[in-house]
Scaffold this motif. Structure first.
Motif, PDB file in Angstrom:
ATOM      1  N   ALA A 158      -2.871   1.392   3.877  1.00  0.00           N
ATOM      2  CA  ALA A 158      -2.796  -0.035   4.186  1.00  0.00           C
ATOM      3  C   ALA A 158      -1.498  -0.629   3.659  1.00  0.00           C
ATOM      4  O   ALA A 158      -0.940  -0.163   2.662  1.00  0.00           O
ATOM      5  N   THR A 179     -13.004   0.321   2.194  1.00  0.00           N
ATOM      6  CA  THR A 179     -13.284  -0.339   3.474  1.00  0.00           C
ATOM      7  C   THR A 179     -12.566  -1.687   3.533  1.00  0.00           C
ATOM      8  O   THR A 179     -12.222  -2.145   4.628  1.00  0.00           O
ATOM      9  N   GLN A 182      -9.226  -0.875   4.937  1.00  0.00           N
ATOM     10  CA  GLN A 182      -9.398  -0.488   6.338  1.00  0.00           C
ATOM     11  C   GLN A 182      -9.612  -1.733   7.203  1.00  0.00           C
ATOM     12  O   GLN A 182      -8.973  -1.887   8.248  1.00  0.00           O
ATOM     13  N   ASN A 183     -10.491  -2.633   6.765  1.00  0.00           N
ATOM     14  CA  ASN A 183     -10.764  -3.857   7.522  1.00  0.00           C
ATOM     15  C   ASN A 183      -9.543  -4.766   7.569  1.00  0.00           C
ATOM     16  O   ASN A 183      -9.263  -5.387   8.603  1.00  0.00           O
ATOM     17  N   ARG A 184      -8.808  -4.835   6.482  1.00  0.00           N
ATOM     18  CA  ARG A 184      -7.596  -5.647   6.431  1.00  0.00           C
ATOM     19  C   ARG A 184      -6.568  -5.151   7.443  1.00  0.00           C
ATOM     20  O   ARG A 184      -5.938  -5.925   8.155  1.00  0.00           O
ATOM     21  N   THR A 185      -6.440  -3.822   7.544  1.00  0.00           N
ATOM     22  CA  THR A 185      -5.495  -3.213   8.480  1.00  0.00           C
ATOM     23  C   THR A 185      -5.931  -3.441   9.924  1.00  0.00           C
ATOM     24  O   THR A 185      -5.111  -3.770  10.792  1.00  0.00           O
ATOM     25  N   LYS A 186      -7.209  -3.286  10.197  1.00  0.00           N
ATOM     26  CA  LYS A 186      -7.724  -3.524  11.557  1.00  0.00           C
ATOM     27  C   LYS A 186      -7.529  -4.983  11.960  1.00  0.00           C
ATOM     28  O   LYS A 186      -7.150  -5.278  13.097  1.00  0.00           O
ATOM     29  N   ALA A 187      -7.781  -5.910  11.049  1.00  0.00           N
ATOM     30  CA  ALA A 187      -7.615  -7.330  11.353  1.00  0.00           C
ATOM     31  C   ALA A 187      -6.152  -7.657  11.641  1.00  0.00           C
ATOM     32  O   ALA A 187      -5.845  -8.414  12.574  1.00  0.00           O
ATOM     33  N   ALA A 189      -3.872  -5.570  12.808  1.00  0.00           N
ATOM     34  CA  ALA A 189      -3.544  -4.977  14.110  1.00  0.00           C
ATOM     35  C   ALA A 189      -4.097  -5.836  15.250  1.00  0.00           C
ATOM     36  O   ALA A 189      -3.429  -6.034  16.285  1.00  0.00           O
ATOM     37  N   PHE A 190      -5.296  -6.365  15.077  1.00  0.00           N
ATOM     38  CA  PHE A 190      -5.896  -7.226  16.091  1.00  0.00           C
ATOM     39  C   PHE A 190      -5.047  -8.483  16.285  1.00  0.00           C
ATOM     40  O   PHE A 190      -4.759  -8.895  17.412  1.00  0.00           O
ATOM     41  N   ARG A 193      -1.881  -7.617  18.223  1.00  0.00           N
ATOM     42  CA  ARG A 193      -2.157  -7.415  19.662  1.00  0.00           C
ATOM     43  C   ARG A 193      -2.399  -8.742  20.358  1.00  0.00           C
ATOM     44  O   ARG A 193      -1.921  -8.983  21.455  1.00  0.00           O
TER      45      ARG A 193
END
Length: 198
Positions: A158, A179, A182-187, A189-190, A193
């Motif tokens: 991250a 997690t 992981q959630n910070r990275t997904k957010a 990226a979202f 995008r």
């Protein structure tokens, strides 16, 4: 995967590195505790071994563990950077500095409680708490770096986090220390995008 004893040693290495070394954690600067807070951090990192913690962990032992944790961090970083030779050299230094040596010690209760009568330790009976734990962690890292599971030692992927972990997933796909990262990275990226789409 790692056997249960090695897994415990590696868990202790991760806990000590993450608690006792400066860096970044979950997107924020992390300054390792010092002074009286350092002793509490050591106790927190090794809380599953509370029964074996000395009544008074002195400052010299705590500083010994800090130095060992810094070296252990070097091992994780070298593995992340695909520098296995550097990781091995650092592990060898940790083994030497901690006085690691295998020995069998009679287990508390001598196996009468259904557990094994003997336990494998990697330090001498008269070694300090700090040297004993450093020796165990160094041995766990040696078994990882010198074995087929060396790639399981990781540093969080991250942004703005350098906490370490051991990947125990079945498919060796772990990339984050938690997690939360992981959630910070997904957010992030979202959001990227979504911004690109508008």
């Amino acid at each position: 995967m790692f056997d249960s004893h090695v897994a415990v040693l590696l868990d202790h290495a991760v806990a000590l590195v993450n608690a006792l070394t400066d860096g970044e954690a979950r997107g924020r600067p992390y300054v390792a505790p010092r002074g009286a807070e350092l002793l509490e951090a050591v106790e927190g990192a090794l809380s599953d071994t509370a029964a074996s913690l000395p009544r008074t962990l002195d400052a010299a032992q705590a500083e010994f563990l800090v130095a060992a944790a810094r070296s252990m961090r070097e091992v994780f970083q070298a593995m992340r950077d695909d520098r296995q030779d550097d990781a091995a050299a650092t592990v060898n230094r940790l083994l030497r500095d901690s006085g690691a040596r295998p020995r069998l010690d009679r287990a508390a209760g001598g196996g009468r409680d259904g557990g094994p009568p003997w336990q494998l330790h990697f330090h001498g009976a008269d070694d300090s708490f700090a040297a004993g734990h450093s020796a165990g962690c160094a041995t766990g890292l040696a078994l990882a770096v010198g074995g087929s599971l060396a790639s399981r030692l990781g540093v969080c992927g991250a942004d703005r986090c350098d906490r370490v972990y051991v990947d125990t997933s079945r498919n060796a796909a772990r990339q984050f220390c938690s997690t939360a990262c992981q959630n910070r990275t997904k957010a992030a990226a979202f959001r990227t995008r979504k911004a690109a789409a508008t």
